[in-house]
Design a protein around this motif. Structure first.
Motif, short mmCIF file in Angstrom:
data_model
loop_
_atom_site.label_atom_id
_atom_site.label_comp_id
_atom_site.label_asym_id
_atom_site.label_seq_id
_atom_site.Cartn_x
_atom_site.Cartn_y
_atom_site.Cartn_z
N LEU A 37 -8.06 37.68 34.26
CA LEU A 37 -9.18 37.50 33.29
C LEU A 37 -9.22 38.83 32.50
CD1 LEU A 37 -12.05 36.39 35.67
CD2 LEU A 37 -11.19 34.97 33.91
N ALA A 38 -8.78 39.71 32.79
CA ALA A 38 -8.77 41.02 31.85
C ALA A 38 -8.16 40.80 30.63
CB ALA A 38 -8.02 41.98 32.67
N VAL A 39 -7.29 39.90 30.45
CA VAL A 39 -6.70 39.51 28.93
C VAL A 39 -7.47 38.45 28.26
CG1 VAL A 39 -4.40 39.84 30.00
CG2 VAL A 39 -5.08 37.71 29.87
N LEU A 40 -8.70 38.01 28.67
CA LEU A 40 -9.41 37.02 28.02
C LEU A 40 -9.95 37.54 26.81
CD1 LEU A 40 -10.58 34.10 28.61
CD2 LEU A 40 -12.71 35.33 29.33
N THR A 41 -10.59 38.62 26.64
CA THR A 41 -10.89 39.19 25.36
C THR A 41 -9.84 39.38 24.11
OG1 THR A 41 -10.52 41.52 25.95
CG2 THR A 41 -12.70 40.45 26.21
N ASP A 42 -8.58 39.47 24.90
CA ASP A 42 -7.44 39.42 23.61
C ASP A 42 -6.93 37.93 23.62
OD1 ASP A 42 -7.59 42.15 23.49
OD2 ASP A 42 -6.45 42.58 25.30
N THR A 43 -7.37 37.06 24.17
CA THR A 43 -6.78 35.88 23.92
C THR A 43 -7.50 34.90 23.13
OG1 THR A 43 -6.35 35.82 26.55
CG2 THR A 43 -6.16 33.54 25.51
N PRO A 44 -6.79 34.21 22.07
CA PRO A 44 -7.44 33.57 21.18
C PRO A 44 -8.42 32.22 21.67
CG PRO A 44 -5.20 33.73 20.52
CD PRO A 44 -5.52 34.31 21.99
N SER A 64 -8.82 29.40 21.26
CA SER A 64 -8.44 28.16 21.43
C SER A 64 -7.14 28.06 22.50
CB SER A 64 -7.33 27.72 20.04
OG SER A 64 -6.18 28.83 19.87
N GLU A 65 -6.73 29.21 23.13
CA GLU A 65 -6.21 29.11 24.15
C GLU A 65 -6.97 29.57 25.42
OE1 GLU A 65 -2.86 32.16 23.58
OE2 GLU A 65 -2.51 31.06 21.68
N GLN A 66 -8.22 30.02 25.58
CA GLN A 66 -8.99 30.20 26.70
C GLN A 66 -9.10 29.20 27.67
OE1 GLN A 66 -12.47 32.24 25.50
NE2 GLN A 66 -11.40 33.96 24.46
#
Length: 70
Positions: free
Chosen positions: A40-47, A49-51
């Motif tokens: 989940l840590a990468v969520l804020t850096d994930t577009p 549309s890809e979440q």
């Protein structure tokens, strides 16, 4: 009338662009589950549309851990 979506993060008085997320480190006590949740840590850096795909993968991984019954 108040906003039902909650307060505006930009009005919180923080110096940055918004709140840091996640706010707290969480551990479940199960290292395998914690490894899945760490994704989940990468969520804020994930577009955005890809979440949905990321959430789906994490959900599937958590269900697999649950089904293992550890």
């Amino acid at each position: 009338m108040s906003d039902v979506r909650g307060p505006d993060p930009s009005s919180s008085g923080s110096a940055g662009p918004g709140p840091s997320w996640p706010l707290d480190e969480f551990t479940s006590g199960n290292t395998d589950v914690d490894a899945v949740l760490s994704r989940l840590a990468v969520l804020t850096d994930t577009p955005v549309s890809e979440q949905p795909e990321l959430y789906s993968e994490i959900s599937d991984s958590l269900l697999a851990e649950l089904n293992q019954g550890r």
